[in-house]
Design an enzyme around this catalytic site. Structure first.
Site, short mmCIF file in Angstrom:
data_model
loop_
_atom_site.label_atom_id
_atom_site.label_comp_id
_atom_site.label_asym_id
_atom_site.label_seq_id
_atom_site.Cartn_x
_atom_site.Cartn_y
_atom_site.Cartn_z
N ASP A 89 38.23 33.54 44.43
CA ASP A 89 39.68 33.51 44.67
C ASP A 89 40.11 34.28 45.83
OD1 ASP A 89 39.49 36.02 43.63
OD2 ASP A 89 40.57 35.72 41.82
N GLU A 122 32.79 29.50 40.20
CA GLU A 122 33.82 30.19 39.47
C GLU A 122 35.30 29.31 39.57
OE1 GLU A 122 34.06 34.64 38.86
OE2 GLU A 122 35.84 34.18 39.95
N GLU A 167 45.74 35.95 44.77
CA GLU A 167 44.40 35.32 44.34
C GLU A 167 44.62 33.98 43.53
OE1 GLU A 167 43.39 39.55 45.21
OE2 GLU A 167 44.89 38.55 44.26
N HIS A 186 43.27 47.92 42.45
CA HIS A 186 43.52 47.54 43.89
C HIS A 186 44.48 46.44 44.00
CE1 HIS A 186 40.43 44.75 42.39
NE2 HIS A 186 40.85 43.89 43.69
N ARG A 240 47.31 43.74 44.45
CA ARG A 240 48.65 43.78 45.18
C ARG A 240 49.84 43.97 44.39
NH1 ARG A 240 48.37 42.28 50.93
NH2 ARG A 240 46.23 41.98 51.54
#
Length: 402
Positions: free
Chosen positions: A88, A110, A124, A208, A210
């Site tokens: 993603d 995936e 993502e 991490h 956003r």
């Protein structure tokens, strides 16, 4: 059949490594999105990309332009029969779009993960939705991912439940790594005696996303600092992401911290694997760690409001705690040294894989219908159905456990 496999971040490289290692006639494209983090993974798995780009602009639009334009040039030069992307990331979507422009069939590894919230994880969630709209073949890790895809109207004959190659990679890493050397390097990085590091209870922390930037991340920092003060016998090890916004917030909040709270540069993949295995509890917003930790029977406090890794949550491996300071502290106290929970997890299997996903995927390449689909694809973008290939490759069956 020539396959171009593209990645740009460490998680992509890890999950694609088992396929690259066992594939033939493969062109490997590294977009360079996580250049420094990628190098140790490529060294570990002995992967030498045929092409390495320099696309590291933090602005997503500029980086999209870099990845899509340069990857399209590689596609024009190599003329692969099919392209494979994973997950993603910006690399995944940008290469997928370039592949579509070249009218080349696309495999999405995936595929089908959904949080059902377009802004979480951001960006993502939208990257994987858009990639699945472009893809021709979907390699779904679990039954739920399969159901997400069929609910969106994706073709059932093109969706294969194969498990997650992250488990294949985990087994390979444990086989390849020199554990003693890795522990010595980790101890040196953390400025602590190796035997002392091994002997102490440990907690691994990563963050991490956003959507956590700003106040949410500050709340996480405050919770971790509180826990470190309340549990001085435990080592809290925070692997810092390289994103400058993450680092700025963490360094601003993490002043006057106790000695048992260690902020360290981003750990290597193998160091992360060791700490996952040896930690008592893991605090993270990483999707990959949510998938890997169940192999080691570890409880994970997920620092997000929603997760697309529902299987781990339902199995009891993951607990959603969001970015609320009080909730993080409360849930940590509940799971740390909880022998009942530890015994429950010890008797459960990882819902994401059995280490055989790569074999299933490579079996697909030997299925006659798949070969015909790729050969005939450019006639009309269709290429026939692949229902017969489902029985040919065999599907991952642990997905029905929970």
């Amino acid at each position: 059949m020539k396959t171009l496999i593209a990645f740009g971040t460490r998680p992509e490289a890890v999950k694609l490594a088992p396929i690259i290692k066992k594939s033939e006639n493969t062109v490997v494209l590294n977009t360079g999105q996580h250049k420094e983090l990628l190098e140790p993974v490529l060294d570990l798995f002995k992967i030498k990309p045929n092409y390495t780009l320099e696309c590291q602009n933090p602005d997503l639009l500029y980086n999209f332009q870099c990845i899509s334009l340069h990857s399209r040039n590689v596609l024009k030069r190599e003329k692969p029969d099919i392209v494979m992307v994973q997950g993603d990331t910006l690399t995944t979507f940008a290469v997928s779009f370039a592949t579509f422009l070249e009218k080349t069939p696309l495999i999405h590894l995936e595929a089908g993960l959904r949080s059902k919230n377009r802004f979480s994880p951001f960006p993502e969630e939208m990257f994987r939705v858009l990639t699945d709209d472009i893809a021709d073949v979907y390699l779904a890790p679990t039954k739920r991912a399969y159901e997400n895809l069929t609910a969106e109207g994706k073709r059932e004959d093109r969706i294969f439940i194969v498990g997650n190659t992250v488990i294949d990679a985990l087994y390979l890493a444990l086989e390849y790594m020199n554990e003693e050397r890795e522990y010595d390097m980790l101890a040196n990085l953390l400025n602590i005696d190796a035997e002392n590091l091994k002997g102490k209870d440990k907690v691994l922390i990563t963050s991490h996303r956003r959507e956590s930037f700003g106040d949410p991340l500050r709340n996480i920092c405050r919770a971790v600092k509180r826990l470190a003060k309340e549990y001085p016998e435990v080592l809290f090890i925070w692997s810092l992401h390289r994103n400058p916004q993450v680092r700025k917030t963490v360094f601003e909040e993490m002043t006057h911290i106790p000695n048992n709270l260690i902020l360290t540069e981003a750990l290597s993949y193998t160091q992360t694997v060791l700490l996952m295995r040896d930690s008592e509890v893991i605090l993270t917003d990483s999707g990959g760690i949510q998938e890997e930790a169940p192999t080691f029977k570890k409880p994970v406090l997920v620092l997000r409001d929603v997760t697309e890794r529902i299987e781990a949550y339902e199995a009891g491996f993951s607990i959603l705690v969001g970015r609320d300071e009080e909730r993080i502290v409360r849930e940590f106290k509940r799971v740390y040294k909880n022998e009942t929970l530890k015994n429950q997890l010890a008797n459960k299997v990882n819902p994401y894989g059995d280490g055989l996903a790569t074999e299933r995927i490579l079996s697909l390449y030997r299925c006659e219908q798949f070969i015909s689909m790729v050969r005939d694809y450019k006639k009309d973008g269709y290429g026939g159905n692949l229902y017969d290939c489902k029985n040919f490759i065999g599907e991952f069956d642990l997905c029905n456990t929970y």
